[in-house]
Design an enzyme around this catalytic site. Structure first.
Site, PDB file in Angstrom:
ATOM      1  N   SER A 103      -1.665 -16.258   4.272  1.00 23.02           N
ATOM      2  CA  SER A 103      -2.832 -15.921   5.099  1.00 23.02           C
ATOM      3  C   SER A 103      -3.624 -14.738   4.531  1.00 23.02           C
ATOM      4  CB  SER A 103      -2.376 -15.584   6.507  1.00 23.02           C
ATOM      5  OG  SER A 103      -1.662 -16.673   7.041  1.00 23.02           O
ATOM      6  N   CYS A 158       3.024 -18.665   7.348  1.00 20.51           N
ATOM      7  CA  CYS A 158       2.413 -19.139   8.595  1.00 20.51           C
ATOM      8  C   CYS A 158       2.268 -20.652   8.621  1.00 20.51           C
ATOM      9  CB  CYS A 158       1.052 -18.468   8.786  1.00 20.51           C
ATOM     10  SG  CYS A 158       0.157 -19.116  10.191  1.00 20.51           S
ATOM     11  N   CYS A 162       4.595 -19.839  11.740  1.00 25.40           N
ATOM     12  CA  CYS A 162       3.836 -20.007  12.995  1.00 25.40           C
ATOM     13  C   CYS A 162       3.462 -21.449  13.321  1.00 25.40           C
ATOM     14  CB  CYS A 162       2.528 -19.215  12.932  1.00 25.40           C
ATOM     15  SG  CYS A 162       2.628 -17.643  12.093  1.00 25.40           S
ATOM     16  N   LYS A 177       6.449 -23.985  13.659  1.00 28.15           N
ATOM     17  CA  LYS A 177       7.201 -23.483  14.824  1.00 28.15           C
ATOM     18  C   LYS A 177       6.504 -23.873  16.124  1.00 28.15           C
ATOM     19  CE  LYS A 177       5.997 -20.121  16.747  1.00 28.15           C
ATOM     20  NZ  LYS A 177       6.123 -18.732  16.318  1.00 28.15           N
ATOM     21  N   TYR A 228      12.153 -12.227  17.521  1.00 29.60           N
ATOM     22  CA  TYR A 228      11.189 -13.317  17.735  1.00 29.60           C
ATOM     23  C   TYR A 228      11.780 -14.689  17.367  1.00 29.60           C
ATOM     24  CZ  TYR A 228       7.101 -10.110  17.696  1.00 29.60           C
ATOM     25  OH  TYR A 228       6.179  -9.149  17.960  1.00 29.60           O
ATOM     26  N   GLU A 275      12.631 -17.825  19.819  1.00 29.47           N
ATOM     27  CA  GLU A 275      11.771 -19.009  19.744  1.00 29.47           C
ATOM     28  C   GLU A 275      12.596 -20.253  19.405  1.00 29.47           C
ATOM     29  OE1 GLU A 275       8.586 -17.813  17.106  1.00 29.47           O
ATOM     30  OE2 GLU A 275       7.541 -16.768  18.731  1.00 29.47           O
ATOM     31  N   ARG A 286      23.625  -8.541  18.727  1.00 29.80           N
ATOM     32  CA  ARG A 286      24.464  -7.340  18.679  1.00 29.80           C
ATOM     33  C   ARG A 286      24.081  -6.299  19.728  1.00 29.80           C
ATOM     34  NH1 ARG A 286      22.412  -4.419  13.057  1.00 29.80           N
ATOM     35  NH2 ARG A 286      20.232  -4.175  13.626  1.00 29.80           N
ATOM     36  N   HIS A 323      -8.977 -17.955  40.642  1.00 30.49           N
ATOM     37  CA  HIS A 323      -7.966 -18.460  41.566  1.00 30.49           C
ATOM     38  C   HIS A 323      -7.914 -19.985  41.562  1.00 30.49           C
ATOM     39  CE1 HIS A 323      -5.385 -18.387  45.076  1.00 30.49           C
ATOM     40  NE2 HIS A 323      -6.163 -19.283  45.643  1.00 30.49           N
ATOM     41  N   GLU A 351      -4.526 -14.177  37.576  1.00 26.64           N
ATOM     42  CA  GLU A 351      -5.153 -13.399  38.650  1.00 26.64           C
ATOM     43  C   GLU A 351      -4.193 -12.334  39.189  1.00 26.64           C
ATOM     44  OE1 GLU A 351      -5.867 -15.253  42.575  1.00 26.64           O
ATOM     45  OE2 GLU A 351      -4.645 -16.922  41.863  1.00 26.64           O
TER      46      GLU A 351
HETATM   47  P1  NDP Z   1      13.129  -9.386  14.211  1.00 25.14           P
HETATM   48  O1  NDP Z   1      13.009  -8.135  13.452  1.00 25.14           O
HETATM   49  O2  NDP Z   1      12.149  -9.698  15.275  1.00 25.14           O
HETATM   50  O3  NDP Z   1      14.580  -9.523  14.819  1.00 25.14           O
HETATM   51  C1  NDP Z   1      15.717  -9.377  14.015  1.00 25.14           C
HETATM   52  C2  NDP Z   1      16.932  -9.419  14.913  1.00 25.14           C
HETATM   53  O4  NDP Z   1      18.095  -9.439  14.114  1.00 25.14           O
HETATM   54  C3  NDP Z   1      17.018  -8.233  15.845  1.00 25.14           C
HETATM   55  O5  NDP Z   1      17.448  -8.676  17.099  1.00 25.14           O
HETATM   56  C4  NDP Z   1      18.065  -7.358  15.164  1.00 25.14           C
HETATM   57  O6  NDP Z   1      18.808  -6.603  16.061  1.00 25.14           O
HETATM   58  C5  NDP Z   1      18.970  -8.399  14.553  1.00 25.14           C
HETATM   59  N1  NDP Z   1      19.670  -7.901  13.373  1.00 25.14           N
HETATM   60  C6  NDP Z   1      19.153  -7.299  12.282  1.00 25.14           C
HETATM   61  N2  NDP Z   1      20.112  -6.991  11.406  1.00 25.14           N
HETATM   62  C7  NDP Z   1      21.276  -7.409  11.952  1.00 25.14           C
HETATM   63  C8  NDP Z   1      22.629  -7.348  11.531  1.00 25.14           C
HETATM   64  N3  NDP Z   1      22.985  -6.814  10.363  1.00 25.14           N
HETATM   65  N4  NDP Z   1      23.572  -7.867  12.347  1.00 25.14           N
HETATM   66  C9  NDP Z   1      23.229  -8.391  13.542  1.00 25.14           C
HETATM   67  N5  NDP Z   1      21.968  -8.458  13.990  1.00 25.14           N
HETATM   68  C10 NDP Z   1      21.001  -7.963  13.210  1.00 25.14           C
HETATM   69  O7  NDP Z   1      13.119 -10.505  13.067  1.00 25.14           O
HETATM   70  P2  NDP Z   1      12.866 -12.059  13.097  1.00 25.14           P
HETATM   71  O8  NDP Z   1      13.628 -12.577  11.941  1.00 25.14           O
HETATM   72  O9  NDP Z   1      13.097 -12.639  14.436  1.00 25.14           O
HETATM   73  O10 NDP Z   1      11.312 -12.133  12.791  1.00 25.14           O
HETATM   74  C11 NDP Z   1      10.767 -11.424  11.674  1.00 25.14           C
HETATM   75  C12 NDP Z   1       9.372 -10.973  11.961  1.00 25.14           C
HETATM   76  O11 NDP Z   1       8.507 -12.080  11.877  1.00 25.14           O
HETATM   77  C13 NDP Z   1       9.134 -10.423  13.372  1.00 25.14           C
HETATM   78  O12 NDP Z   1       9.449  -9.082  13.497  1.00 25.14           O
HETATM   79  C14 NDP Z   1       7.682 -10.697  13.574  1.00 25.14           C
HETATM   80  O13 NDP Z   1       6.959  -9.636  13.038  1.00 25.14           O
HETATM   81  C15 NDP Z   1       7.463 -11.973  12.794  1.00 25.14           C
HETATM   82  N6  NDP Z   1       7.430 -13.156  13.679  1.00 25.14           N
HETATM   83  C16 NDP Z   1       6.452 -13.246  14.623  1.00 25.14           C
HETATM   84  C17 NDP Z   1       6.397 -14.327  15.469  1.00 25.14           C
HETATM   85  C18 NDP Z   1       5.325 -14.383  16.494  1.00 25.14           C
HETATM   86  O14 NDP Z   1       4.342 -13.656  16.380  1.00 25.14           O
HETATM   87  N7  NDP Z   1       5.469 -15.182  17.550  1.00 25.14           N
HETATM   88  C19 NDP Z   1       7.371 -15.408  15.389  1.00 25.14           C
HETATM   89  C20 NDP Z   1       8.369 -15.207  14.383  1.00 25.14           C
HETATM   90  C21 NDP Z   1       8.389 -14.119  13.570  1.00 25.14           C
HETATM   91  P3  NDP Z   1      18.357  -5.151  16.529  1.00 25.14           P
HETATM   92  O15 NDP Z   1      17.266  -5.370  17.511  1.00 25.14           O
HETATM   93  O16 NDP Z   1      19.590  -4.586  17.128  1.00 25.14           O
HETATM   94  O17 NDP Z   1      17.905  -4.427  15.306  1.00 25.14           O
END
Ligand code: NDP
Length: 460
Positions: A15, A43, A48, A51, A179, A183, A200, A437, A442
Site C-alpha cells: 500500500s 493488505c 486486510c 481477512k 488483532y 479476528e 499470556r 433513529h 445514536e
Molecule cells: P499484535 O501486536 O496486535 O498482538 C500480538 C499478540 O501476541 C499480543 O497479544 C501479545 O501479547 C502476544 N505476544 C507477543 N509476543 C508473545 C510471546 N512471546 N508469547 C506469547 N504471546 C506473545 O499483533 P498481531 O499479530 O495480532 O497484528 C500485527 C499488527 O498488524 C497489529 O498490531 C496491527 O497493527 C496490524 N493489524 C491490523 C488489523 C486491523 O486494522 N483490523 C488486523 C490485523 C493486523 P501482549 O499483549 O502481552 O504483548
C-alpha cells in the site's frame, strides 16, 4: 546524461510503496518498483482484504441464528471452504492486477525480484542486475513473528497460511491476544471450527480500553470461543490425530491446527540496509523522522517496516506525504494522532483516541460515559449479546479524547466519530448533534449520565 538510472527506486509494492511510486511517477519522475512476491502487499494479498472476506463468510452463521428469531427457517445451510477460497483468490488476483495497472498507468516500471542495497544509491535486483537511483524508498512491510525457541514451533501456521488451508479444520488453537488472534478466532468459530484462544496476558487487546477488552472477551466466549488467559504454550507435539498443545498452567489439549498470531516484525532482514548505513531500531524497524526520512539523506521508509502505526491507511498516507514532499515541493508530514482503529472481531470493535486509563494518565480528571445494551437486531434472538459504547472526556476542556464501540457496524461508526474528534469536538457539541433513529450510533450522542465504575464512587 542523468546521474542515476532512476529518480526513485521503491522496494516493496504494498500500500505505502505503490502510493508513493504512483504519485512520484505522475509528477514526471522516473520510477522503478521492485516486488519479490505479488503486487498489493500484506493488505491485498495476505491481510486486510482476504481477512475481511473471511469475516464476511463466517458471519453468516450468526446471521442464520438471528434469522430464526425473525421467523425464517434456515435448514440445511452448509459451507464449502474450497469454493470460498477459490472465489477469494480470484478476487485477490483481480485486485492485485489493478495495483499493477495503476502503477503502469502512472508510468512507473515494475520488476519482480528481491532487491538488496549495495550502497546508498545502488540496488541489486534479482533478475535485473545493478540499478542506481537518486532516492530510495523502503516499503517492505512486516512478517509474522514465530517463537522459534518453542519446541514444535514449526508445527504451527501463521495468518499467512491460514488464508490457504487446503481444508477447514475441525479444531484450532490460536495463540495471541491481538488483532489477528481475535479476528481469526471469530472467523474460525463462525465457520463452525472448535476454537480456543490462548493469551499470556490478563486480558486480550493490550492497549485498548479496559471495558472494551473485558466486553469483547465475554462476547467471544458467548459465541463459543474458549478464551484461555494468563496462559502460554510450552510445546507443540505431533500426534496421530493432530497437534498436542502443551500449556503453562492449564491442561493440554489437541487440535487439528495451531496458529500463531504473536505479532509481526519489520521485514528488513537481507535488504542490505547496513551497506547504506540505514539505522535500525532493536526490533529491526527502520528509524525515520516525521518526513519518513531514514538516517541516510536519500533513503526513506514508510509503512509497517517503520513500526509506527501498522495499518494500511497509515502506510498510504506516509507514502503520499513522502511523494508530496520530495516530488511536488510540498513538505508534508502525516499526523499519527487520532487514527481510528477497527478490530474485525465478532462482534467488531471501533476505537479512536485514548483508553480511559491513558486519558486519566494524560489529563488527570476525566468524565466517562458508558452504555451496554442489546442491539435492536437481536431483540428476537432471546440471547444475552450486548454491545458497548463509551466516551472518555477531558474534564477540564470537555473535549472528547476517547470513543470506543463494540457491536455491529462499530468500524463504520468509528470513522465518523474520528472526524469530529480530530477537529477537537467537545461533549456539548457532540451532544448537540441530533440522533439518527433507530441506530446503534445514536446511543453515542445520547449519553448524558456520567459513568462511575462500581466501587470507585465520586472520587473516580
Ligand atoms: P499484535 O501486536 O496486535 O498482538 C500480538 C499478540 O501476541 C499480543 O497479544 C501479545 O501479547 C502476544 N505476544 C507477543 N509476543 C508473545 C510471546 N512471546 N508469547 C506469547 N504471546 C506473545 O499483533 P498481531 O499479530 O495480532 O497484528 C500485527 C499488527 O498488524 C497489529 O498490531 C496491527 O497493527 C496490524 N493489524 C491490523 C488489523 C486491523 O486494522 N483490523 C488486523 C490485523 C493486523 P501482549 O499483549 O502481552 O504483548
Amino acid at each position: 546524461m542523468a546521474k542515476y538510472d532512476y529518480d526513485l527506486f521503491v522496494i516493496g509494492a504494498g500500500s505505502g510503496g505503490v502510493r508513493a511510486a504512483r504519485l512520484a511517477a505522475i509528477s514526471g519522475a522516473k520510477v522503478l518498483v521492485a516486488e519479490e512476491h505479488r503486487v498489493g502487499g500484506t493488505c491485498v494479498i495476505r491481510g486486510c482484504v482476504p481477512k475481511k472476506f473471511m469475516v464476511y463468510a463466517s458471519e453468516f452463521a450468526h446471521h442464520f441464528e438471528t434469522a430464526k428469531g425473525y421467523g425464517w427457517t434456515v435448514e440445511g445451510a452448509s459451507f464449502d471452504w474450497p469454493a470460498f477460497i477459490a472465489e477469494k483468490d480470484k478476487e485477490i488476483a483481480r485486485l492485485s492486477g489493478i495495483y499493477v495497472r495503476n502503477l503502469q498507468n502512472a508510468g512507473a516500471e515494475l520488476v519482480h525480484g528481491r532487491a538488496r542495497l549495495v550502497d546508498a544509491h545502488t540496488v541489486e535486483v534479482e533478475g535485473r542486475g545493478s540499478v542506481t537511483a537518486d532516492k530510495i524508498l523502503i516499503a517492505t512491510g512486516g512478517r509474522p513473528w514465530r517463537p522459534s525457541e518453542l519446541p514444535g514451533c514449526e508445527l504451527a501456521i501463521t495468518s499467512e497460511e491460514a488464508f490457504h488451508l487446503p481444508q477447514l479444520p475441525k479444531s484450532i488453537v490460536i495463540a495471541g491476544g491481538g488483532y489477528i488472534a481475535l479476528e481469526f478466532a471469530g472467523i474460525f468459530a463462525g465457520l463452525g471450527v472448535d476454537t480456543t484462544l490462548v493469551h499470556r496476558g490478563p486480558n486480550v487487546l493490550r492497549g485498548f480500553d479496559d471495558d472494551v477488552r473485558a466486553h469483547i472477551a465475554e462476547e467471544m466466549e458467548r459465541r463459543g470461543i474458549k478464551v484461555l488467559l494468563g496462559t502460554q504454550h510450552t510445546a507443540l507435539e505431533k500426534t496421530d490425530t493432530g497437534i498436542l498443545n502443551r500449556f503453562t498452567n492449564v491442561h493440554h489439549c489437541e487440535s487439528d491446527v495451531v496458529m500463531f498470531a504473536l505479532g509481526r516484525v519489520p521485514y528488513t532482514a537481507g535488504l542490505g540496509l547496513e551497506n547504506a548505513g540505514v539505522k535500525l531500531a532493536d526490533n529491526g524497524a527502520v528509524v525515520v523522522d516525521a518526513y519518513s526520512k531514514t538516517s541516510v539523506d536519500n533513503i526513506w521508509a514508510v509503512g509497517d517496516v517503520t513500526d509506527r502505526i501498522n495499518l494500511t491507511p497509515v502506510a498510504i498516507r506516509e507514502g503520499q506525504a513522502f511523494a508530496e514532499t520530495e516530488f511536488y515541493g510540498r513538505p508534508t508530514t502525516f499526523d499519527h494522532e487520532m487514527v481510528a482503529l477497527a478490530v474485525f472481531a465478532q462482534p467488531p470493535i471501533g476505537s479512536v483516541g485514548l483508553s480511559e486509563a491513558d486519558a486519566r494518565r494524560q489529563y488527570g480528571k476525566v468524565d466517562v460515559y458508558l452504555a451496554r445494551f442489546r442491539p435492536m437486531k437481536y431483540a428476537f434472538m432471546h440471547g444475552e449479546e450486548k454491545c458497548l459504547v463509551k466516551l472518555v472526556v477531558d474534564a477540564a476542556s470537555q473535549k472528547i479524547v476517547g470513543c470506543h464501540v463494540v457491536g455491529p457496524d462499530a468500524p463504520e461508526i468509528i470513522q465518523m466519530a474520528a472526524i469530529a474528534m480530530k477537529m477537537g469536538v467537545t461533549k456539548a457539541q457532540w451532544d448537540s448533534t441530533c440522533a439518527v433513529h433507530p441506530t446503534l450510533a445514536e446511543e453515542l450522542v445520547t449519553l448524558r449520565e456520567k459513568y462511575v465504575p462500581q466501587g470507585l464512587g465520586q472520587a473516580a
